[in-house]
Every structure is written in C-alpha cells, then in structure tokens.
Motif scaffolding. Structure first.
Motif, PDB file in Angstrom:
ATOM      1  N   MET A   1       0.823  -1.191   0.000  1.00  0.00           N
ATOM      2  CA  MET A   1       0.000   0.000   0.000  1.00  0.00           C
ATOM      3  C   MET A   1       0.869   1.257   0.000  1.00  0.00           C
ATOM      4  O   MET A   1       0.554   2.219  -0.668  1.00  0.00           O
ATOM      5  N   TRP A   3       3.904   1.510  -1.182  1.00  0.00           N
ATOM      6  CA  TRP A   3       4.548   1.621  -2.490  1.00  0.00           C
ATOM      7  C   TRP A   3       3.608   2.222  -3.516  1.00  0.00           C
ATOM      8  O   TRP A   3       4.039   2.987  -4.387  1.00  0.00           O
ATOM      9  N   TYR A   4       2.319   1.889  -3.403  1.00  0.00           N
ATOM     10  CA  TYR A   4       1.328   2.437  -4.327  1.00  0.00           C
ATOM     11  C   TYR A   4       1.214   3.952  -4.143  1.00  0.00           C
ATOM     12  O   TYR A   4       1.188   4.702  -5.117  1.00  0.00           O
ATOM     13  N   LEU A   5       1.180   4.396  -2.903  1.00  0.00           N
ATOM     14  CA  LEU A   5       1.084   5.826  -2.618  1.00  0.00           C
ATOM     15  C   LEU A   5       2.336   6.559  -3.085  1.00  0.00           C
ATOM     16  O   LEU A   5       2.250   7.638  -3.673  1.00  0.00           O
ATOM     17  N   ALA A   7       4.397   5.623  -5.500  1.00  0.00           N
ATOM     18  CA  ALA A   7       4.388   5.640  -6.966  1.00  0.00           C
ATOM     19  C   ALA A   7       3.407   6.676  -7.496  1.00  0.00           C
ATOM     20  O   ALA A   7       3.696   7.377  -8.477  1.00  0.00           O
ATOM     21  N   LEU A   8       2.273   6.819  -6.845  1.00  0.00           N
ATOM     22  CA  LEU A   8       1.279   7.804  -7.261  1.00  0.00           C
ATOM     23  C   LEU A   8       1.813   9.222  -7.114  1.00  0.00           C
ATOM     24  O   LEU A   8       1.613  10.064  -7.996  1.00  0.00           O
TER      25      LEU A   8
END
Length: 66
Positions: A1, A3-5, A7-8
C-alpha cells in the motif's frame, strides 16, 4: 500500500512538471510541489498561469471601486 502511494506521488510530480512546462513555468519547482501536495498542485498551477497571463497583458493591479 505504501509503495502504491509513493508511486502515485512520483507520477503526480512528473505530470505536474509537464503541465507547468506547457504554461512556461519552471518544471522542477512544480515537480517538487507535486511530490509534496499531490493533485492539489494543479489548481495552484492554473492560478499561477492566469497571474502571469494577466501580468503580460498589463493587468498588474486590480482596483475595486466602492
């Protein structure tokens, strides 16, 4: 989670730099702002672009008569 933030935010910083470059603003400054604030930076880029446009057209000060 996390890593997703991350990357965003990185993608948002890149897109902010591209959008700022289209308006003739310094891309590196707006990329850092995009990394820190997220999508909220797009409204600030738009305001800055309008301010520069008005300045180039001669509308430096706005006076309101009461």
């Amino acid at each position: 989670m996390l890593w997703y933030l991350l990357a965003l935010l990185v993608i948002n910083g890149y897109i902010s730099a591209v959008v700022a470059g289209r308006f003739g603003l310094v891309g590196k400054r707006w990329a850092i702002a995009g990394l820190l604030t997220g999508p909220a930076v797009y409204s600030v880029i738009n305001v800055k672009q309008r301010m520069l446009l008005r300045k180039s057209l001669g509308f430096v000060f706005t006076r309101i008569s009461a």
